[in-house]
Design a protein around this motif. Structure first.
Motif, PDB file in Angstrom:
ATOM      1  N   VAL A  20      -1.493  -5.085 -11.290  1.00  0.00           N
ATOM      2  CA  VAL A  20      -2.339  -4.079 -11.101  1.00  0.00           C
ATOM      3  C   VAL A  20      -3.537  -4.555 -10.331  1.00  0.00           C
ATOM      4  CG1 VAL A  20      -4.197  -2.536 -12.052  1.00  0.00           C
ATOM      5  CG2 VAL A  20      -1.746  -2.819 -13.266  1.00  0.00           C
ATOM      6  N   GLN A  21      -3.932  -5.897 -10.304  1.00  0.00           N
ATOM      7  CA  GLN A  21      -4.807  -6.448  -9.514  1.00  0.00           C
ATOM      8  C   GLN A  21      -4.495  -6.576  -7.923  1.00  0.00           C
ATOM      9  OE1 GLN A  21      -7.941  -6.934 -10.715  1.00  0.00           O
ATOM     10  NE2 GLN A  21      -8.450  -6.999  -8.423  1.00  0.00           N
ATOM     11  N   HIS A  22      -2.983  -6.778  -7.875  1.00  0.00           N
ATOM     12  CA  HIS A  22      -2.401  -6.811  -6.495  1.00  0.00           C
ATOM     13  C   HIS A  22      -2.856  -5.870  -5.725  1.00  0.00           C
ATOM     14  CE1 HIS A  22       0.115  -7.803  -3.265  1.00  0.00           C
ATOM     15  NE2 HIS A  22       0.949  -7.235  -3.618  1.00  0.00           N
ATOM     16  N   ILE A  23      -2.745  -4.509  -6.487  1.00  0.00           N
ATOM     17  CA  ILE A  23      -2.813  -3.147  -5.871  1.00  0.00           C
ATOM     18  C   ILE A  23      -4.250  -3.043  -5.711  1.00  0.00           C
ATOM     19  CG2 ILE A  23      -2.705  -0.446  -6.121  1.00  0.00           C
ATOM     20  CD1 ILE A  23       0.094  -2.125  -5.734  1.00  0.00           C
ATOM     21  N   LEU A  24      -5.149  -3.305  -6.836  1.00  0.00           N
ATOM     22  CA  LEU A  24      -6.672  -3.043  -6.366  1.00  0.00           C
ATOM     23  C   LEU A  24      -7.087  -3.776  -5.292  1.00  0.00           C
ATOM     24  CD1 LEU A  24      -7.843  -3.418 -10.166  1.00  0.00           C
ATOM     25  CD2 LEU A  24      -7.892  -1.476  -8.389  1.00  0.00           C
ATOM     26  N   ASP A  25      -6.648  -5.013  -5.088  1.00  0.00           N
ATOM     27  CA  ASP A  25      -7.009  -5.930  -3.895  1.00  0.00           C
ATOM     28  C   ASP A  25      -6.622  -5.283  -2.660  1.00  0.00           C
ATOM     29  OD1 ASP A  25      -7.890  -7.945  -5.679  1.00  0.00           O
ATOM     30  OD2 ASP A  25      -5.988  -9.198  -5.486  1.00  0.00           O
ATOM     31  N   GLY A  26      -5.963  -4.451  -2.326  1.00  0.00           N
ATOM     32  CA  GLY A  26      -5.381  -3.714  -1.212  1.00  0.00           C
ATOM     33  C   GLY A  26      -4.455  -4.610  -0.389  1.00  0.00           C
ATOM     34  N   HIS A  27      -3.821  -3.939   0.792  1.00  0.00           N
ATOM     35  CA  HIS A  27      -2.976  -4.363   1.709  1.00  0.00           C
ATOM     36  C   HIS A  27      -1.654  -4.615   1.056  1.00  0.00           C
ATOM     37  CE1 HIS A  27      -6.465  -4.289   4.512  1.00  0.00           C
ATOM     38  NE2 HIS A  27      -7.106  -4.955   3.442  1.00  0.00           N
ATOM     39  N   ALA A  28      -1.114  -4.025  -0.045  1.00  0.00           N
ATOM     40  CA  ALA A  28       0.047  -4.363  -0.422  1.00  0.00           C
ATOM     41  C   ALA A  28       0.916  -3.583   0.644  1.00  0.00           C
ATOM     42  CB  ALA A  28       0.341  -3.639  -2.046  1.00  0.00           C
ATOM     43  N   GLN A  29       2.332  -4.288   0.453  1.00  0.00           N
ATOM     44  CA  GLN A  29       3.552  -3.622   1.361  1.00  0.00           C
ATOM     45  C   GLN A  29       4.379  -2.890   0.478  1.00  0.00           C
ATOM     46  OE1 GLN A  29       6.643  -5.889   3.230  1.00  0.00           O
ATOM     47  NE2 GLN A  29       5.478  -5.709   5.104  1.00  0.00           N
ATOM     48  N   ALA A  62      11.522  -0.545 -16.300  1.00  0.00           N
ATOM     49  CA  ALA A  62      10.639  -0.856 -15.167  1.00  0.00           C
ATOM     50  C   ALA A  62       9.679   0.141 -14.979  1.00  0.00           C
ATOM     51  CB  ALA A  62      11.550  -0.901 -13.980  1.00  0.00           C
ATOM     52  N   ALA A  63       8.575  -0.134 -14.505  1.00  0.00           N
ATOM     53  CA  ALA A  63       7.453   0.712 -14.164  1.00  0.00           C
ATOM     54  C   ALA A  63       6.816   0.349 -12.941  1.00  0.00           C
ATOM     55  CB  ALA A  63       6.466   0.630 -15.408  1.00  0.00           C
ATOM     56  N   SER A  64       6.505   1.166 -11.947  1.00  0.00           N
ATOM     57  CA  SER A  64       5.814   0.724 -10.906  1.00  0.00           C
ATOM     58  C   SER A  64       4.450   0.942 -10.881  1.00  0.00           C
ATOM     59  CB  SER A  64       6.391   1.536  -9.607  1.00  0.00           C
ATOM     60  OG  SER A  64       6.173   2.801  -9.594  1.00  0.00           O
ATOM     61  N   VAL A  65       3.375   0.337 -10.029  1.00  0.00           N
ATOM     62  CA  VAL A  65       2.197   0.355 -10.077  1.00  0.00           C
ATOM     63  C   VAL A  65       1.732   1.216  -8.847  1.00  0.00           C
ATOM     64  CG1 VAL A  65      -0.202  -0.653 -10.040  1.00  0.00           C
ATOM     65  CG2 VAL A  65       1.778  -1.877 -11.007  1.00  0.00           C
ATOM     66  N   CYS A  66       0.784   2.414  -9.189  1.00  0.00           N
ATOM     67  CA  CYS A  66       0.453   3.114  -7.880  1.00  0.00           C
ATOM     68  C   CYS A  66      -1.007   3.218  -7.998  1.00  0.00           C
ATOM     69  CB  CYS A  66       1.221   4.604  -8.014  1.00  0.00           C
ATOM     70  SG  CYS A  66       0.602   5.608  -9.750  1.00  0.00           S
ATOM     71  N   GLN A  67      -1.668   3.786  -6.813  1.00  0.00           N
ATOM     72  CA  GLN A  67      -2.915   3.913  -6.739  1.00  0.00           C
ATOM     73  C   GLN A  67      -3.720   4.913  -7.946  1.00  0.00           C
ATOM     74  OE1 GLN A  67      -5.098   2.697  -4.752  1.00  0.00           O
ATOM     75  NE2 GLN A  67      -3.530   1.531  -3.404  1.00  0.00           N
ATOM     76  N   GLY A  68      -2.915   5.884  -8.409  1.00  0.00           N
ATOM     77  CA  GLY A  68      -3.670   6.466  -9.454  1.00  0.00           C
ATOM     78  C   GLY A  68      -3.768   5.505 -10.633  1.00  0.00           C
ATOM     79  N   ASP A  69      -2.886   4.437 -10.918  1.00  0.00           N
ATOM     80  CA  ASP A  69      -3.068   3.530 -12.151  1.00  0.00           C
ATOM     81  C   ASP A  69      -4.505   2.899 -11.857  1.00  0.00           C
ATOM     82  OD1 ASP A  69      -0.831   4.142 -13.376  1.00  0.00           O
ATOM     83  OD2 ASP A  69       0.394   3.043 -11.932  1.00  0.00           O
ATOM     84  N   ALA A  70      -4.513   2.324 -10.557  1.00  0.00           N
ATOM     85  CA  ALA A  70      -5.915   1.763 -10.135  1.00  0.00           C
ATOM     86  C   ALA A  70      -7.167   2.414 -10.444  1.00  0.00           C
ATOM     87  CB  ALA A  70      -5.794   1.203  -8.862  1.00  0.00           C
ATOM     88  N   HIS A  71      -7.079   3.675 -10.004  1.00  0.00           N
ATOM     89  CA  HIS A  71      -8.211   4.737 -10.239  1.00  0.00           C
ATOM     90  C   HIS A  71      -8.567   4.720 -11.778  1.00  0.00           C
ATOM     91  CE1 HIS A  71      -8.995   5.613  -5.892  1.00  0.00           C
ATOM     92  NE2 HIS A  71      -7.991   5.987  -5.765  1.00  0.00           N
TER      93      HIS A  71
END
Length: 338
Positions: free
Chosen positions: A322-331, A51-60
Motif C-alpha cells: 500500500v505504501q508503494h502506491i501512496l508513494d506515487g509513480h507506480a507502473q 490474490a488482491a490488488s492495490v488501487c488508489q481507492g485503497d490509498a484514499h
C-alpha cells in the motif's frame, strides 16, 4: 468435507488472517490480525482470496483523504477496518439468493472493503468467473483499473473505432489498462508518461508516446476525439486546446484538490465547463458491475487485455504494498498474493 464441497450458504464458524487499519494514516498503520471469518448474506458469495490488488481507492480510504470521505467511511477511524477492493480466488459458499456461482468456481471482482484477507464476502453482482489463460494475480488486477478505464473510454468518452484518444497518466494501473482497452476498441492511442515508462507503453500498444519531462502534450498541435485525464495536472483550458471541436474530455475523480474537498472543486469546474463549450466534459466515477467484469474477462481470454503487474507482495507485507502506491509513480498494478 473440503471448503469447495461445503453446503450452499453454510459456513463453519472459523477465523482468518486479515490486514487491519485501526486508524487513518500511511501504510505503517496497517496490522496483521486474526479475526472471525465472515458468512455470506443471501445475495453474497464467500470467496477464498488468493490474490488482491492495490488501487488508489485503497490509498484514499487508508489516509482518510479527502476528509469529506470520512463522513461516509468513519470520522475518527475506518468504519470497515479490513481494507482492499479488488480480488481473485475461489468460491467457498453462496447465499441462498445467488445464482450463477457455485463452490469451487474461480472468480474475480470488487468489494467495498475487505479484500486484504484470506476470505471476503462479495455481492454476486460485483463478481464474475475468472478468465481462462491468465494467472490469479492478473485476475485480481483486472477489476478497478479495468472497469475505470472501460467506463471512462466507452461510456463517458463514447470512444469509437478510428478515433484518436490521449491518455494523460498512462503508466499507472488505470492508464495501462486504458491504453490496451482503447486499442481493443479500435482507437489510435497516444500515451503521456515519464521517460522510464515509454517502452512499456509502446509494448502495450500505444501508437504514440509523449514524454512529459521533455514535451508538452497541450502544445503538440495534435487534436484528439477523447482525452482521458487520470492526473488532473493541467488546466481545463489547456486540455480543451487539444480536443477536436466535438471532442470529449473525460476527467478522473482522482484529480487533486486539497485534503479537505479533494476532487470536488475540480468536478465542479467540469460541470460548469459544459455550459460554455461545444466540447463535452465528462466526470469519471466508476461503478462496479458484473457485465463489465465479464466484458474484461472476455478481452483477457482473447489476449486483448492483460494487466501489467509491477510488484507482488505476500499478505504479511501488505503495508509495504500500500505504501508503494501512496508513494506515487507506480507502473501498472501492485498485487498482494494470499
Amino acid at each position: 468435507m473440503s471448503e469447495a464441497q461445503s453446503p450452499q450458504s453454510t459456513v463453519d464458524v472459523a477465523t482468518m488472517t486479515a490486514i487491519i487499519a485501526p486508524q487513518y494514516g500511511a501504510g505503517s498503520v496497517l496490522r496483521t490480525e486474526v479475526v472471525a471469518r465472515p458468512n455470506p448474506r443471501p445475495e453474497e458469495v464467500l470467496v477464498r482470496v488468493r490474490a488482491a490488488s492495490v488501487c488508489q481507492g485503497d490509498a484514499h480510504l487508508l489516509t482518510g483523504t479527502p476528509y469529506l470521505l470520512r463522513l461516509g467511511f468513519g470520522l475518527r477511524r475506518p468504519k470497515d477496518p479490513i481494507i482492499g477492493h479488488d480480488l481473485a480466488g475461489e468460491v467457498v459458499a453462496v447465499g441462498r439468493e445467488v445464482t450463477g456461482f457455485r463452490p469451487g468456481d474461480a472468480v474475480f471482482g470488487s468489494v467495498n472493503s475487505g479484500a486484504f484477507a484470506e476470505y471476503v464476502c462479495v455481492s454476486a453482482q460485483r463478481l464474475a468467473l475468472a478468465p481462462a489463460g491468465i494467472s490469479v494475480e492478473e485476475a485480481a488486477a483486472l477489476p478497478d483499473s479495468g472497469m475505470t478505464a472501460l467506463q471512462g473510454l466507452r461510456d463517458v468518452g463514447q470512444l469509437r473505432a478510428g478515433q484518436r484518444v490521449l491518455v494523460n497518466g498512462a503508466s499507472g494501473g488505470v492508464g495501462t489498462a486504458a491504453v490496451q482497452l482503447a486499442k481493443a476498441l479500435g482507437a489510435e492511442v497516444t500515451a503521456v508518461c515519464s521517460t522510464r515508462h515509454i517502452e512499456v507503453l509502446r509494448s502495450l500498444g500505444a501508437d504514440h508516446v509523449i514524454d512529459y519531462t521533455t514535451d508538452d502534450f497541450t502544445a503538440s498541435g495534435r487534436t484528439y476525439d477523447v482525452l482521458l485525464d487520470l492526473i488532473g495536472n493541467r488546466s481545463l483550458r489547456d486540455c480543451r486546446r487539444v480536443l477536436a471541436p466535438k471532442g470529449v474530455f473525460v476527467s478522473s475523480a482522482g484529480a487533486p484538490g486539497g485534503d479537505w474537498a479533494g476532487p470536488i472543486v475540480w468536478m465542479g469546474k467540469m460541470v460548469l465547463g459544459n455550459l460554455f463549450v461545444s466540447q463535452k466534459i465528462g466526470i469519471l466515477l466508476m461503478r462496479p458491475c458484473r457485465a463489465d467484469l465479464e466484458f474484461l474477462a472476455g478481452l483477457a481470454a482473447d489476449g486483448k487485455f492483460r494487466p501489467l503487474i509491477e510488484k507482488r507482495y505476500p499478505l504479511a507485507r501488505a503495508a509495504t504494498a500500500v505504501q508503494h502506491i501512496l508513494d506515487g509513480h507506480a507502473q501498472g498494478k501492485t498485487v498482494i498474493v494470499i
